[in-house]
Write a protein that holds these residues in place. Sequence first.
Motif, PDB file in Angstrom:
ATOM      1  N   ARG A 176      16.611   2.531 110.490  1.00 30.26           N
ATOM      2  CA  ARG A 176      14.837   3.555 111.017  1.00 30.26           C
ATOM      3  C   ARG A 176      13.991   3.527 109.912  1.00 30.26           C
ATOM      4  NH1 ARG A 176      16.804   3.657 116.209  1.00 30.26           N
ATOM      5  NH2 ARG A 176      17.885   4.856 117.327  1.00 30.26           N
ATOM      6  N   HIS A 229      10.516   7.381 112.305  1.00 32.54           N
ATOM      7  CA  HIS A 229      10.535   8.695 112.383  1.00 32.54           C
ATOM      8  C   HIS A 229       9.079   9.292 112.425  1.00 32.54           C
ATOM      9  CE1 HIS A 229      13.858   8.949 109.814  1.00 32.54           C
ATOM     10  NE2 HIS A 229      13.653   7.630 109.369  1.00 32.54           N
ATOM     11  N   ILE A 246       9.900  11.480 105.559  1.00 36.09           N
ATOM     12  CA  ILE A 246      10.033  10.667 106.087  1.00 36.09           C
ATOM     13  C   ILE A 246      10.748   9.907 104.822  1.00 36.09           C
ATOM     14  CG2 ILE A 246       9.124   8.652 106.442  1.00 36.09           C
ATOM     15  CD1 ILE A 246       7.439   9.398 108.465  1.00 36.09           C
ATOM     16  N   MET A 263      14.272  10.810 104.202  1.00 35.70           N
ATOM     17  CA  MET A 263      15.210   9.975 104.984  1.00 35.70           C
ATOM     18  C   MET A 263      15.171   8.542 104.919  1.00 35.70           C
ATOM     19  SD  MET A 263      15.987  12.324 107.853  1.00 35.70           S
ATOM     20  CE  MET A 263      16.065  11.917 109.609  1.00 35.70           C
TER      21      MET A 263
END
Length: 230
Positions: free
Chosen positions: A112, A117, A223, A226
Motif C-alpha cells: 500500500r 492510505h 501513514i 503504516m
Amino acid sequence: MFHWLEKHPFFFALSVFVVIAFAGLVEIVPNFAQASRPLVGTAPYSTLELAGRHVYIKNSCNACHSQLIRPFKSETDRYGHYSLSGEYAYDRPFLWGSKRTGPDLMRVGNYRTTDWHENHMKDPAAVVPGSIMPKYTWLYENETDVATAYAEQLTIAQFFSTPYNTPIPMKDGSSKIIKMGDSIAEANALALEEAKVIVADMKDQDIKDAVASGKIPEIVAIIAYMNSLK
C-alpha cells in the motif's frame, strides 16, 4: 536409587518430569533467545513512526486488524511468509491481535502507498467497495503528539539499548540510521523533516499547508507508521 524410584511411582513420575523439563529448557531457551533478536533489516521506529503507532493504538485499529501472519497455508497464500519473532523486537507492546474484521497489516508497507492510505482513511468505502471501516476524518484535523513519542524513545533507548543514532544493517548490505533528537525541539524537527517526505506523495492541500507551517496532522503520522510495516 533406581530401585527405590521403581517402588515409588509418584517420585518416579516427578523425576521423569524434572529431567524432561530440564532437557526442554536446554533445547528451547537458547533458540528462543536467538529467534527473538532483531532480524537483519528490522529497525526501531523513528519519532514520527512511533507517534503514528500511538495514533494507531489510540484509534483501536488493532481491534480490527491483526499484525501476525500464522504458519498456515491459508495465511501465507494471502499475506506472504509467516511472522518471525525477530520482526517484533522493537514493538512495545506488540500488536499481534486476535480478530480480523479487516485484513492483516503485518507487511502492509510492501503493497500500500501513501496516497492509497490518504484516500482510504478519508473514505474507506470509496476505495474498497463494501468496506465497513469508518471514516477517520478527524485524523486530518488533529495534531500529532510528537512529545509523547519522543518520551517513549528516550525510555526505550535507556532501558532496552535500542540502537538509535547507530548504523543498522539492512538486507541489501547497506546500513540505516534511525535518528533520535537530543531534545524535544530536535525531535520535532526530525519528525517534521520526515513528514515533508510523506506529504510530498499526498494530494490534500490542507495537509500540505499544515506541514509547511510546522504542524503534523495525525494522518501523516499514521501513514508513516503504516509505511514502516514491511
